[in-house]
Design an enzyme around this catalytic site. Sequence first.
Site, PDB file in Angstrom:
ATOM      1  CE1 TYR A  32       2.526   4.650   8.481  1.00 34.84           C
ATOM      2  CE2 TYR A  32       4.063   6.456   8.862  1.00 34.84           C
ATOM      3  CZ  TYR A  32       3.627   5.387   8.094  1.00 34.84           C
ATOM      4  OH  TYR A  32       4.302   5.065   6.936  1.00 34.84           O
ATOM      5  CB  VAL A  80       6.634   7.378  -1.674  1.00 38.68           C
ATOM      6  CG1 VAL A  80       6.782   6.651  -3.015  1.00 38.68           C
ATOM      7  CG2 VAL A  80       7.837   7.113  -0.787  1.00 38.68           C
ATOM      8  N   GLY A 127       1.549  -0.248  -5.349  1.00 38.67           N
ATOM      9  CA  GLY A 127       2.373   0.918  -5.034  1.00 38.67           C
ATOM     10  C   GLY A 127       3.849   0.594  -4.964  1.00 38.67           C
TER      11      GLY A 127
END
Length: 263
Positions: free
Chosen positions: A154, A187, A25
Amino acid sequence: MDDQTTYQDLFRLEGRRALVIGAGGIGSAAARALAAHGADVTCADWDLAAAEETAAAVHGSAVMLNITDAEAVRTAAERMPEMDIVVLTAATNVRKRILEYLPEDFDRVVNLNLKGTFSVIKFFGETMVRRGTGSLIIFSSIRDQVVEPGQSVYAATKAGAVQLVKTAAAEFGESGVRVNAISPGIVETALTEQIKSQPEWYQAYATKNALGRWSVPAELAGAVVYLASDAASYITGTTLRVDGGWTSVDGRFTPPTSSSQGG
């Protein structure tokens, strides 16, 4: 920096050795960009096949590395003490609201995103400090600053990573080692397939930032090269936001405006 030749060479990385941890990625794009600017790149990932695929593309080497294992990180740093550039992109997320979060969910996210980040900074930072040079680049997220439901742990780990970066910059700076973070917005990668598969969710994210679209991994690569290079020789302890303006605008609604309206 007092002549044209010096300025032309600011982004050149020939003779420098780089390690990209999380080589799929965004990490793959980072590795390709570093190699394109002359760096000798080693690709690391818990998935050796992913590391090998990127390594083949950049004519580099591949290693398997699970950064949740602190001893494995220590060993990797001892075996690769010559690294001038270390880029960490590896991260995970469990999207659940706080009341639904399980202890094992918490451990999974914290162990990779925060403990793993600490281990990379500590052990690779140690080798750089001994040599008196190096650039550590840690990927954070817009969630280090702004949140939404389901992003609690997160977001906490990404904010924590930024604080680790700042502290490491303060502690390593006198030795000539720079430590910085990159904070992407949304993204298009395999990790965002869940969002991309739901058109309303995908579009909501696209319209949240100033540019009105998602980014692709290659658009993060320039920030990596910049922070790795002499162009950023006086930059440390900072977070470079590559988020399309997400954290700069309210987004989602464009109100009518006139000179008589307040805000």
